[in-house]
Design a protein around this motif. Sequence first.
Motif, mmCIF file in Angstrom:
data_model
loop_
_atom_site.group_PDB
_atom_site.id
_atom_site.type_symbol
_atom_site.label_atom_id
_atom_site.label_comp_id
_atom_site.label_asym_id
_atom_site.label_seq_id
_atom_site.Cartn_x
_atom_site.Cartn_y
_atom_site.Cartn_z
ATOM 1 N N THR A 84 -10.716 2.470 -8.853
ATOM 2 C CA THR A 84 -10.616 1.479 -9.925
ATOM 3 C C THR A 84 -9.973 0.224 -9.367
ATOM 4 O OG1 THR A 84 -10.426 3.167 -11.632
ATOM 5 C CG2 THR A 84 -9.623 0.974 -12.198
ATOM 6 N N PHE A 85 -10.674 -0.902 -9.527
ATOM 7 C CA PHE A 85 -10.190 -2.198 -9.060
ATOM 8 C C PHE A 85 -9.924 -3.090 -10.269
ATOM 9 C CE2 PHE A 85 -11.445 -6.623 -7.862
ATOM 10 C CZ PHE A 85 -10.317 -6.919 -7.142
ATOM 11 N N THR A 86 -8.712 -3.585 -10.389
ATOM 12 C CA THR A 86 -8.327 -4.489 -11.465
ATOM 13 C C THR A 86 -8.097 -5.867 -10.870
ATOM 14 O OG1 THR A 86 -7.291 -2.680 -12.669
ATOM 15 C CG2 THR A 86 -6.659 -4.911 -13.310
ATOM 16 N N GLU A 134 -4.058 2.439 9.161
ATOM 17 C CA GLU A 134 -4.842 1.810 8.091
ATOM 18 C C GLU A 134 -4.913 2.738 6.882
ATOM 19 O OE1 GLU A 134 -8.235 -0.473 10.675
ATOM 20 O OE2 GLU A 134 -8.392 1.709 10.459
ATOM 21 N N PRO A 135 -5.083 2.158 5.685
ATOM 22 C CA PRO A 135 -5.304 3.006 4.512
ATOM 23 C C PRO A 135 -6.534 3.891 4.738
ATOM 24 C CG PRO A 135 -4.830 0.771 3.827
ATOM 25 C CD PRO A 135 -4.993 0.739 5.319
ATOM 26 N N HIS A 136 -6.367 5.187 4.510
ATOM 27 C CA HIS A 136 -7.444 6.139 4.772
ATOM 28 C C HIS A 136 -7.185 7.369 3.910
ATOM 29 C CE1 HIS A 136 -10.731 7.643 7.307
ATOM 30 N NE2 HIS A 136 -10.136 8.825 7.210
ATOM 31 N N GLY A 137 -8.099 7.669 2.999
ATOM 32 C CA GLY A 137 -7.876 8.752 2.049
ATOM 33 C C GLY A 137 -7.522 8.159 0.698
ATOM 34 N N ARG A 138 -6.681 8.839 -0.046
ATOM 35 C CA ARG A 138 -6.303 8.386 -1.399
ATOM 36 C C ARG A 138 -5.090 7.473 -1.320
ATOM 37 N NH1 ARG A 138 -8.092 7.630 -6.128
ATOM 38 N NH2 ARG A 138 -6.745 8.119 -7.857
ATOM 39 N N SER A 193 -0.938 -9.892 -5.322
ATOM 40 C CA SER A 193 -0.701 -10.795 -6.449
ATOM 41 C C SER A 193 -1.907 -10.930 -7.363
ATOM 42 C CB SER A 193 -0.273 -12.175 -5.947
ATOM 43 O OG SER A 193 -1.309 -12.749 -5.173
ATOM 44 N N GLY A 194 -3.127 -10.823 -6.843
ATOM 45 C CA GLY A 194 -4.317 -11.012 -7.671
ATOM 46 C C GLY A 194 -4.961 -9.750 -8.183
ATOM 47 N N GLY A 195 -4.488 -8.584 -7.751
ATOM 48 C CA GLY A 195 -5.161 -7.382 -8.212
ATOM 49 C C GLY A 195 -4.525 -6.089 -7.766
ATOM 50 N N LEU A 196 -5.210 -5.007 -8.124
ATOM 51 C CA LEU A 196 -4.735 -3.658 -7.821
ATOM 52 C C LEU A 196 -5.954 -2.767 -7.608
ATOM 53 C CD1 LEU A 196 -2.056 -1.639 -8.307
ATOM 54 C CD2 LEU A 196 -3.511 -0.987 -10.204
ATOM 55 N N TYR A 197 -5.902 -1.938 -6.578
ATOM 56 C CA TYR A 197 -6.954 -0.953 -6.342
ATOM 57 C C TYR A 197 -6.314 0.419 -6.238
ATOM 58 C CZ TYR A 197 -10.580 1.813 -4.111
ATOM 59 O OH TYR A 197 -11.486 2.798 -3.820
ATOM 60 N N ASP A 198 -6.830 1.355 -7.017
ATOM 61 C CA ASP A 198 -6.354 2.732 -7.003
ATOM 62 C C ASP A 198 -7.559 3.614 -6.714
ATOM 63 O OD1 ASP A 198 -5.355 5.265 -7.465
ATOM 64 O OD2 ASP A 198 -4.618 4.842 -9.475
ATOM 65 N N TYR A 238 0.837 -1.204 0.000
ATOM 66 C CA TYR A 238 0.000 0.000 0.000
ATOM 67 C C TYR A 238 0.865 1.244 0.000
ATOM 68 C CZ TYR A 238 -3.222 3.640 1.412
ATOM 69 O OH TYR A 238 -3.945 4.798 1.458
ATOM 70 N N ILE A 239 0.491 2.181 -0.874
ATOM 71 C CA ILE A 239 1.143 3.490 -0.910
ATOM 72 C C ILE A 239 0.037 4.533 -0.862
ATOM 73 C CG2 ILE A 239 2.540 5.089 -2.271
ATOM 74 C CD1 ILE A 239 3.846 2.623 -3.567
ATOM 75 N N GLY A 240 0.064 5.383 0.135
ATOM 76 C CA GLY A 240 -0.951 6.423 0.222
ATOM 77 C C GLY A 240 -1.161 6.921 1.637
#
Length: 142
Positions: free
Chosen positions: A70-72, A42-46, A52-57, A33-35
């Motif tokens: 966007t979830f890939t 915890e991830p909070h904000g942008r 291994s199975g995906g990416l969420y931006d 996680y970067i953001g």
Amino acid sequence: MLKLTLSLMLVICLAACASGPSTKSSSKAKPTYIGERNEAGEPHGRGVMSWSGGLYDGEFLNGLKHGQGTFTDRVFGTTYTGSFKDGLRHGQGREKIWRGGATYEGEWHKNKKDGYGVVVKILVIPLRFAKTNITALNYSTD
């Protein structure tokens, strides 16, 4: 020899990708996680989360996908762009399936297509012409 090596690498990659996500828990499968983060870390904000199975931006709220993003999904070959709530697709969004080219655009409720939506599938029909020569705007058949 190079062709054989590339083919072997492709077969290995396809076998690994086709196996799908593991049902066993693994400490190595930790997401990156970067953001922005909250006080609890915890991830909070942008931010961008990758595994291994995906990416969420997109946007997060207390560690969950929440807001626009966007979830890939590399396992199932889909990309979803739209609204998230409590970690699930919820609200307006568009899902594109890579294989087959189908797209759904519409309403989602707790990760399921629900309400008004449109499915578009583009059919590609190969055409075969016998000995056709095309020159600029002049069309001729031998």
